[in-house]
Motif scaffolding. Structure first.
Motif, PDB file in Angstrom:
ATOM      1  N   GLY A 200      -6.891 -61.466 -39.572  1.00 31.25           N
ATOM      2  CA  GLY A 200      -7.994 -61.871 -38.794  1.00 31.25           C
ATOM      3  C   GLY A 200      -7.945 -63.464 -38.874  1.00 31.25           C
ATOM      4  N   ALA A 201      -8.830 -64.052 -38.410  1.00 28.48           N
ATOM      5  CA  ALA A 201      -8.938 -65.558 -38.590  1.00 28.48           C
ATOM      6  C   ALA A 201      -9.621 -66.040 -39.752  1.00 28.48           C
ATOM      7  CB  ALA A 201      -9.808 -66.260 -37.262  1.00 28.48           C
ATOM      8  N   ASP A 202     -10.475 -65.086 -40.340  1.00 30.05           N
ATOM      9  CA  ASP A 202     -11.536 -65.574 -41.396  1.00 30.05           C
ATOM     10  C   ASP A 202     -11.296 -65.102 -42.821  1.00 30.05           C
ATOM     11  OD1 ASP A 202     -12.862 -67.102 -39.675  1.00 30.05           O
ATOM     12  OD2 ASP A 202     -14.274 -65.746 -39.138  1.00 30.05           O
ATOM     13  N   MET A 249       1.954 -56.658 -44.614  1.00 28.86           N
ATOM     14  CA  MET A 249       0.385 -55.776 -44.539  1.00 28.86           C
ATOM     15  C   MET A 249       0.435 -54.874 -43.603  1.00 28.86           C
ATOM     16  SD  MET A 249      -3.260 -57.958 -43.737  1.00 28.86           S
ATOM     17  CE  MET A 249      -2.434 -58.510 -42.118  1.00 28.86           C
ATOM     18  N   ASP A 250      -0.142 -53.802 -43.662  1.00 27.86           N
ATOM     19  CA  ASP A 250      -0.475 -52.975 -42.526  1.00 27.86           C
ATOM     20  C   ASP A 250      -1.851 -52.761 -42.628  1.00 27.86           C
ATOM     21  OD1 ASP A 250      -0.910 -51.091 -44.650  1.00 27.86           O
ATOM     22  OD2 ASP A 250       0.898 -49.731 -44.300  1.00 27.86           O
ATOM     23  N   GLU A 251      -2.312 -51.636 -41.823  1.00 25.23           N
ATOM     24  CA  GLU A 251      -4.049 -51.458 -41.707  1.00 25.23           C
ATOM     25  C   GLU A 251      -4.559 -51.246 -43.037  1.00 25.23           C
ATOM     26  OE1 GLU A 251      -7.064 -48.558 -39.135  1.00 25.23           O
ATOM     27  OE2 GLU A 251      -5.067 -48.278 -39.120  1.00 25.23           O
ATOM     28  N   ASN A 252      -4.068 -50.550 -43.736  1.00 20.64           N
ATOM     29  CA  ASN A 252      -4.761 -50.181 -45.179  1.00 20.64           C
ATOM     30  C   ASN A 252      -4.122 -50.638 -46.522  1.00 20.64           C
ATOM     31  OD1 ASN A 252      -6.490 -48.291 -43.888  1.00 20.64           O
ATOM     32  ND2 ASN A 252      -4.732 -46.940 -43.422  1.00 20.64           N
ATOM     33  N   HIS A 253      -3.119 -51.406 -46.405  1.00 16.85           N
ATOM     34  CA  HIS A 253      -2.475 -51.975 -47.712  1.00 16.85           C
ATOM     35  C   HIS A 253      -1.795 -53.383 -47.359  1.00 16.85           C
ATOM     36  CE1 HIS A 253      -2.035 -47.381 -47.343  1.00 16.85           C
ATOM     37  NE2 HIS A 253      -2.179 -47.606 -48.743  1.00 16.85           N
ATOM     38  N   ASP A 268      -4.148 -51.533 -52.225  1.00 15.88           N
ATOM     39  CA  ASP A 268      -5.295 -51.007 -51.250  1.00 15.88           C
ATOM     40  C   ASP A 268      -6.061 -51.883 -50.665  1.00 15.88           C
ATOM     41  OD1 ASP A 268      -3.764 -48.553 -51.481  1.00 15.88           O
ATOM     42  OD2 ASP A 268      -5.238 -47.673 -53.098  1.00 15.88           O
ATOM     43  N   LYS A 269      -6.544 -51.918 -49.182  1.00 15.85           N
ATOM     44  CA  LYS A 269      -7.561 -52.859 -49.014  1.00 15.85           C
ATOM     45  C   LYS A 269      -8.897 -51.907 -49.217  1.00 15.85           C
ATOM     46  CE  LYS A 269      -5.087 -54.954 -45.244  1.00 15.85           C
ATOM     47  NZ  LYS A 269      -5.171 -55.053 -43.755  1.00 15.85           N
ATOM     48  N   GLN A 270      -9.844 -52.699 -49.738  1.00 14.06           N
ATOM     49  CA  GLN A 270     -11.213 -51.950 -49.883  1.00 14.06           C
ATOM     50  C   GLN A 270     -12.200 -52.195 -48.861  1.00 14.06           C
ATOM     51  OE1 GLN A 270     -11.472 -49.935 -53.083  1.00 14.06           O
ATOM     52  NE2 GLN A 270      -9.302 -50.424 -52.580  1.00 14.06           N
TER      53      GLN A 270
END
Length: 334
Positions: A200-202, A249-253, A268-270
């Protein structure tokens, strides 16, 4: 899927190569050695038949950019231009593809080129980064621009500089030229910013090449702040000197390649957008400079041994091609 592969011709690589991945099987299609050491290749977002490559003038470190017309088994050189810098290593184009932007590693500079129907015109702006250097005397002896990328949905351009421990931010003006606006310091001196990827942008994740680091940045209260700094190495690692390289990067990692420890590290993305270490997956070759997520596993560009190879998500080796000096993988949409 066809992938363009950038290679070091100085290490015996074929230049820009095209490889077809059919499931987990790999097939070499063709190559062009008309540009020396094409270490970064990207596809035109506006014309899928145009490729841009970052390389060098034959027999020197002088930076060179090139464009190619590609068909399934043919690469035709369209144009070349010298960058004015040394060791050109990364490229990006603006939203309307009117300009090409190049990062030159050895002298820490950025070059801007007008584009016209897939051809690169002479450089119209050259900027050298001048800033205090980081504390690593061997690797931060000079300014080292390593990546140029745009912040999504904005006219802001972010340039990672390994030598100065900064991300240098520019505004792209209406004429395509750049105006420096501010700098974002590395989370820790001596980490050596190499590449970043926006979520995303932020929010972005930044790889620090030196030893191996990843940091999480967010835009809050009209400023960028570092929320987290993590090592890309296993706890207690005491092996060969390691440098982190590519980030995907993917949706979850989020994934980063380690060169020296020779692995893909998975985070893992938290829910709070921070990262948590998942595991390290050892690669079958040596020095994974680039990789892509492919067929529930990884397609690897292994600079020092193993060439281009497929590996499953658990590290099981698959098909491979003995392409020397492989350092960049670019998936090509038809």
């Amino acid at each position: 899927m066809i992938f363009a592969v950038g290679t070091y011709t100085s290490l015996g690589g074929p230049g820009v190569a095209l490889v077809e991945a059919m499931g987990e099987q790999l097939k070499f299609l063709c190559s062009s050695d008309q540009v020396a050491d094409p270490t970064w290749v990207m596809q035109s977002p506006g014309n899928s038949r145009i490729l841009y490559a970052a390389g060098a003038v034959t027999g020197s470190k002088d930076g060179l950019v090139a464009s190619f017309l590609w068909e399934k088994e043919t690469l035709t050189l369209l144009s070349t231009q010298e960058t004015g810098g040394q060791a050109c290593c990364h490229l990006c184009v603006d939203a309307d593809e009117s300009h090409l932007y190049a990062a030159n590693y050895l002298d820490g500079s950025v070059s801007v080129f007008p584009l016209e129907n897939g051809k690169i015109l002479p450089c119209c702006q050259f900027i050298r980064h001048e800033a205090p250097l980081g504390p690593n005397e061997k690797r931060q002896e000079f300014s080292h621009a390593h990546q140029f990328t745009f912040r999504p949905g904005t006219k802001e351009a972010f340039v990672c500089n390994l030598g100065t421990d900064q991300v240098v931010v520019y505004e792209r003006m209406e004429n395509g030229l750049l105006k420096n606006t501010y700098e974002i310091p590395a989370a820790q001196p001596g980490t050596g910013p190499r590449h970043l990827i926006f979520d995303g942008a932020d929010r972005f994740y930044l790889v620090g090449e030196l030893e191996g680091w990843i940091s999480t940045y967010s835009f809050k209260n009209n400023a960028w702040q570092c929320d987290q700094l993590l090592s890309t190495l296993p706890e207690g690692y005491d092996g060969p000197v390691n440098t982190a390289a590519a980030i995907r990067m993917d949706e979850n990692h989020v994934y980063v390649s380690n060169r020296g420890q020779d692995s893909i590290v998975i985070f893992d993305k938290q829910a709070d957008h921070t990262l948590k270490l998942n595991r390290h997956v050892a690669v079958p070759g040596c020095f994974p400079r680039d990789f892509r997520l492919w067929e529930k596993g990884f397609l690897l560009a292994q600079q020092k041994a193993g060439g281009v190879a497929y590996m499953t998500a658990d590290g099981t080796p698959g098909d491979g091609l003995p392409i020397d000096g492989a350092v960049c993988l670019c998936p090509l949409s038809e």
